[in-house]
Design a protein around this motif. Structure first.
Motif, short mmCIF file in Angstrom:
data_model
loop_
_atom_site.label_atom_id
_atom_site.label_comp_id
_atom_site.label_asym_id
_atom_site.label_seq_id
_atom_site.Cartn_x
_atom_site.Cartn_y
_atom_site.Cartn_z
N HIS A 175 22.65 38.63 1.16
CA HIS A 175 23.06 37.73 2.22
C HIS A 175 24.52 37.29 2.07
N GLU B 181 16.44 28.20 -2.57
CA GLU B 181 17.46 28.91 -3.37
C GLU B 181 17.62 28.26 -4.74
N GLU C 90 12.69 38.26 2.55
CA GLU C 90 12.48 36.94 1.97
C GLU C 90 11.12 36.36 2.40
N HIS D 246 19.50 29.69 6.12
CA HIS D 246 18.98 29.73 4.74
C HIS D 246 18.36 28.39 4.36
N PHE E 167 19.26 37.03 -1.73
CA PHE E 167 20.36 36.04 -1.66
C PHE E 167 21.70 36.75 -1.84
#
Lengths: 512, 495
Positions: A91, A262, A114, A257, A88
């Motif tokens: 990214h 997340e 991921e 995403h 994350f």
């Protein structure tokens, strides 16, 4: 439908307590939370300041926490969470990368990693049965996600790109400032092999030739340097087809995403951090943790508990001091504990331990102890003597009393009150009187709590249970706190005996 | 590369520091004059000899192996001397010409260490010349055999050529793989034969014309690229540099080891040459002690009238030797000579005696009366006991303890009691003790103890009360002969 590991009902969350609430300092909770962040590298401070008030919500987290007590489950999620957090982070920083093809290729790596992390988690948990509804639902969500057509398409594109780029070799010729990049180079003998052949006869054992030598500047740099940028630029001309493939992928997926994944990864850090800290303590000591049973009536009991913050501090010491455990029992007929004993004997630690039990239980995690049955306290109040302001004696008593007034106004049957050396700035007679009044006041509101004091007469109250911190016959503190009538003389007796100066000692000596 | 001149295994060359007990032994046995003769006061040789003395050999085989080297060295004293000079010069040249930093990049180390290897190669050739000497021992024969085997003329020149390529190479090339992070995974530097410049250019132009390649130039001010370039070079050089550095260390260790071993042999040559007329013998190893005419080395070195110096004998299966009797009767001198000789024997050296047979001791320790701390009357006994407890803590299997008037800092009764307790304890735990004492009560106490079987020695005394410093077996007499000395000095002898 899955939306959170932390809350069963994500729309009705309890309030976040202000960080200046005295309990965080008095119970050393702030110190504890800081240590946990440092030890684990996760920032879970916000969730730690948001204790639950509803027993069902607490049990929802306890279930999840219980799953993490299984080693393989913990390891699987620990690895997964680390991988995901790292990606994350990568990214969000992707836009900073240059040159373009480097940025594009990084996206491939991030997404690849991921998916890989999710696959690894699922395969590690394949034969594990998770009993918590939170984790079970999250896992089914992930399975569905991995099997979706969208994800399958992205994965197959990644596979092709990786295969093509894995075959890129080149040779660099350096001559002054001129660099030549040659694609698909032929094999050549290396200077290293040649040297080995020529000089190996002088070595008794050939491995000695490669014993590690300290050298500066021998690790690959992580960031893209100017030279590498130039090389990549040349490579994109030498390998045009592969680099085009890469650009197409980036244009399509740069913003891709999944928000729920997340969020859940962030939530996982809360469980993993507490689990990790408890693992550290229980592997290095014989201390245990237990998920408390929540009850509504009857007596409460926690066996072999301890001050978690103190334990974390002590295990880091090189002399490995023993960490003393104590028992906490609260009977409905005697809702207040009065603790007395010599200084530095563990009274305050005991009080903190109890406060931590009630607070940490509300986070839905395991607490210090081998078994625990307690009631959930929606409010915890503390008032500790502040040594540092003792120069303003007159004002202090007033502050003490004012603070007590504020507390008594708020307490109810779901409150736990911890008072430490209250009213120490006034005479013993006054303090006793004040103490008795406060106890009566709190009892009328059906509150429960602990009162640490040197005032013996408070122990005569019929609604209290008295405890004494213990010393051995040669005046050593044991840090054990057990139910006993208050007796201020006990410690002095021990000291006199140690030096053979008690009345009977002296008589015995002189009358011989 | 093994040296193996004085030991079948490489010796530990780390810096040696005497501990308190070893300092005591050095002092008590008066070893410094011997050390000075052997080292010619050279710091390195001092260290070397002390290290060898205080790391005694453990087996008869090791002792005999080292004795062979020393015998051979004494026969070729000039060659030993010359070889030692060459070794010293090698080390000095390498050090003075290239002062290498311990830190530094692979490329830096590659070049500076490669040059040093070249120096070593030059001196190896000089040492090889000595292989023509008529060496008698396996030790020397094998050493030169190995040297010739490793450094034949062909391999020496191949080594030299390769070093030359490394040092003068100015075109770098190496294969690279594009890694997952879009960085360069640099492999080892290519081997490019040295060719003449023109044909090299022509050749490479021709080859490169057929290749698929693109060229670019790093701009003058692009420091980041320059740094990266240096960095890629370092990675390409890393494995080679590691080997070059280790090779240099291998040479360095070889020369250091050689200096150490040759230095010890040179010390033996010097000691023998200092006392050319004194008979030496190479000790034999046996459980039973049998020593004839053993002389104190320091007395020999100090007094040119060697005939005056009396040798002593000691025979028996010794576990406890009690030397008692007259002051200035040569007791301490004899005790020291036994300690010196045993230390020399255990490190493979010759001794100054007509014959010498003894067991090997893994450790020699001394407990001597200290004159210097006489003012601290109260603490003296404490200090003695402390030193003894330290000794006891350090006893290993089969140790030899030399005691000189121990526990005389208190009255004789107390001292004797302590001495008897300690000595009985030591002897019963198979430690050998040689003790010089005035304490009559101590020897009585030992006599009452059936477990210990002491050999008693006392100075020989003729009818006139004159002593000739020779110790004979004999039960201790109640009084020391201090009165003798008094009589002699004051001239009050009436006989």
């Amino acid at each position: 439908m899955f939306d959170s590991l932390l809350f069963q009902d994500i729309n009705h969350q309890p309030q976040i307590l202000p960080t200046d609430d005295p309990i965080f300092q008095d119970l050393n909770l702030e110190d504890l939370f800081t240590k946990i962040n440092q030890l684990t590298g996760y920032d879970i401070r916000k969730i730690n300041h948001q204790p639950l008030t509803n027993d069902n919500e607490i049990r929802y987290r306890q279930e999840t926490f219980k799953d993490f007590q299984e080693e393989s489950v913990y390891q699987a999620f620990e690895y997964f969470t680390k991988q995901m957090l790292y990606n994350f982070q990568q990214h969000t920083e992707l836009h900073k990368l240059d040159p373009k093809s480097y940025r594009e290729h990084n996206l491939v790596n991030i997404l690849d990693n991921e998916f890989e992390a999710i696959d690894t988690l699922l395969s590690k948990l394949e034969n594990k049965s998770l009993s918590s509804s939170g984790l079970s639902k999250f896992i089914s969500y992930l399975k569905k996600y991995q099997n979706s057509d969208k994800i399958k398409t992205i994965k197959s594109k990644i596979t092709i790109i990786n295969r093509d780029f894995n075959n890129i070799y080149y040779r660099l010729y350096l001559n002054g400032r001129t660099v030549t990049v040659e694609s698909s180079p032929k094999h050549k003998e290396s200077m290293n092999d040649n040297f080995k052949e020529t000089f190996s006869p002088i070595f008794e054992s050939i491995q000695d030739m490669d014993s590690p030598v300290k050298m500066e500047d021998n690790r690959s740099p992580y960031s893209m340097n100017n030279l590498q940028i130039s090389i990549i630029t040349q490579l994109s001309k030498l390998y045009p087809q592969q680099f085009l493939e890469l650009s197409n992928f980036y244009n399509q997926y740069s913003r891709y995403h999944d928000q729920l994944i997340e969020n859940t990864v962030q939530e996982l850090t809360f469980f993993l951090a507490w689990q990790k800290v408890e693992r550290i303590i229980s592997t290095q000591t014989d201390l245990s943790f237990t998920l408390p049973i929540l009850t509504n009536d009857g007596s409460e009991k926690v066996i072999n508990s301890f001050d978690l913050n103190l334990a974390l501090k002590l295990i880091q010491r090189t002399d490995h001091p023993q960490i003393i455990t104590n028992q906490f029992t609260l009977n409905p007929n005697k809702p207040f504990l009065i603790i007395s004993g010599p200084n530095q004997g563990g009274k305050t630690t005991y009080a903190r331990m109890t406060g931590q039990i009630f607070y940490l239980a509300r986070l839905g995690i395991a607490i210090a102890g081998t078994s625990a049955k307690i009631k959930t306290r929606k409010n915890i109040f503390t008032h500790f003597d502040r040594q540092e302001s003792s120069n303003k004696l007159s004002g202090l008593l007033e502050i003490d009393i004012d603070r007590m007034y504020q507390i008594t106004k708020k307490v109810d049957a779901h409150s736990f009150v911890i008072l430490n050396e209250l009213f120490s700035s006034t005479s013993e007679e006054d303090a006793t009187e004040l103490g008795n009044r406060i106890l009566k006041e709190l009892d009328q509101k059906h509150a429960t709590g602990i009162y640490v004091t040197f005032l013996e007469s408070l122990g005569e109250n019929s609604r209290v249970q008295t405890l004494m911190s213990q010393v051995t016959s040669n005046a050593k503190r044991t840090f054990k706190v057990i139910p006993e009538n208050l007796n201020g003389q006990a410690y002095t007796d021990i000291l006199l005996k140690k030096y053979r100066l008690s009345q009977s000692d002296i008589e015995g000596e002189l009358l011989k | 590369m093994k040296t193996n001149l004085i030991s079948k295994k490489d010796l530990d060359l780390s810096k040696f520091q005497l501990n308190d007990l070893q300092e005591d032994v050095l002092e008590d046995l008066e070893l410094k004059p011997i050390l000075e003769i052997m080292s010619d006061k050279d710091k390195f040789l001092n260290q070397t000899i002390l290290k060898i003395w205080f790391n005694p050999l453990n087996t008869a085989e090791d002792i005999i192996y080292r004795q062979a080297a020393i015998k051979d060295a004494l026969k070729h004293s000039q060659e030993i001397h010359d070889l030692y000079q060459i070794i010293v010069e090698t080390i000095k040249t390498v050090r003075s010409e290239f002062w290498t930093l311990d830190s530094g990049s692979a490329s830096y180390k590659l070049h500076s260490f490669a040059r040093q290897i070249d120096i070593y190669l030059k001196y190896i050739a000089k040492i090889e010349i000595f292989s023509n000497v008529d060496w008698q021992s396996r030790n020397f024969q094998n050493f030169f055999g190995r040297l010739k085997n490793t450094f034949s003329p062909q391999s020496l020149s191949a080594m030299h050529d390769l070093i030359d390529i490394i040092v003068t190479n100015n075109t770098y090339s190496f294969p690279v793989k594009l890694n997952k992070n879009f960085g360069s995974d640099v492999s080892d530097l290519d081997f490019n034969k040295k060719t003449n410049r023109l044909s090299d250019m022509m050749g490479s132009m021709k080859i490169r014309f057929e290749k698929n390649e693109i060229k670019f130039v790093i701009p003058e001010r692009d420091d980041d690229s320059s740094n990266a370039l240096g960095h890629y070079n370092n990675i390409a050089d890393l494995n080679l540099a590691t080997k070059v550095v280790n090779t240099k260390y291998e040479f360095e260790n070889f020369f250091n080891e050689l200096k150490f071993q040759m230095g010890f042999l040179l010390g033996n040559v010097r000691l023998k040459n200092a006392l050319t007329n004194i008979k030496i013998t190479y000790p034999t190893i046996a459980p039973m002690t049998d020593i004839k005419e053993l002389k104190n080395v320091v007395l020999l070195l100090n007094d040119s009238n060697h005939a005056k110096i009396v040798g002593n004998d000691l025979t028996g299966n010794i576990s406890l030797v009690i030397i008692s009797g007259t002051n200035q009767g040569g007791k301490t001198t004899t005790l020291r000579s036994l300690g010196q000789a045993q230390l020399m024997m255990d490190s493979g050296m010759f001794v100054f005696a007509d014959s010498y047979q003894a067991p090997i001791y893994s450790r020699i320790l001394t407990h001597f009366k200290r004159e210097e701390d006489s003012e601290l009357t109260s603490g003296k006994l404490d200090n003695e006991l402390y030193r003894m407890s330290n000794i006891v803590k350090n006893i290993t299997s089969k140790s030899l303890i030399l005691m000189n008037e121990s526990f005389s800092s208190t009255n004789e009764h107390e001292g004797s009691q302590i001495n008897a307790q300690i000595v009985s304890g030591l002897v019963n735990s198979s430690t050998t003790v040689i003790s010089v004492t005035h304490q009559f009560e101590f020897t009585k106490l030992l006599d009452l103890n059936d477990d210990v079987n002491p050999i008693f020695l006392r100075p020989e005394r003729d009818q006139n009360g004159h002593r000739n410093f020779k110790l004979l077996k004999g039960y201790p007499l109640k009084t020391s002969f201090g009165i003798d000395i008094y009589d002699r000095i004051f001239g009050t002898n009436n006989n």
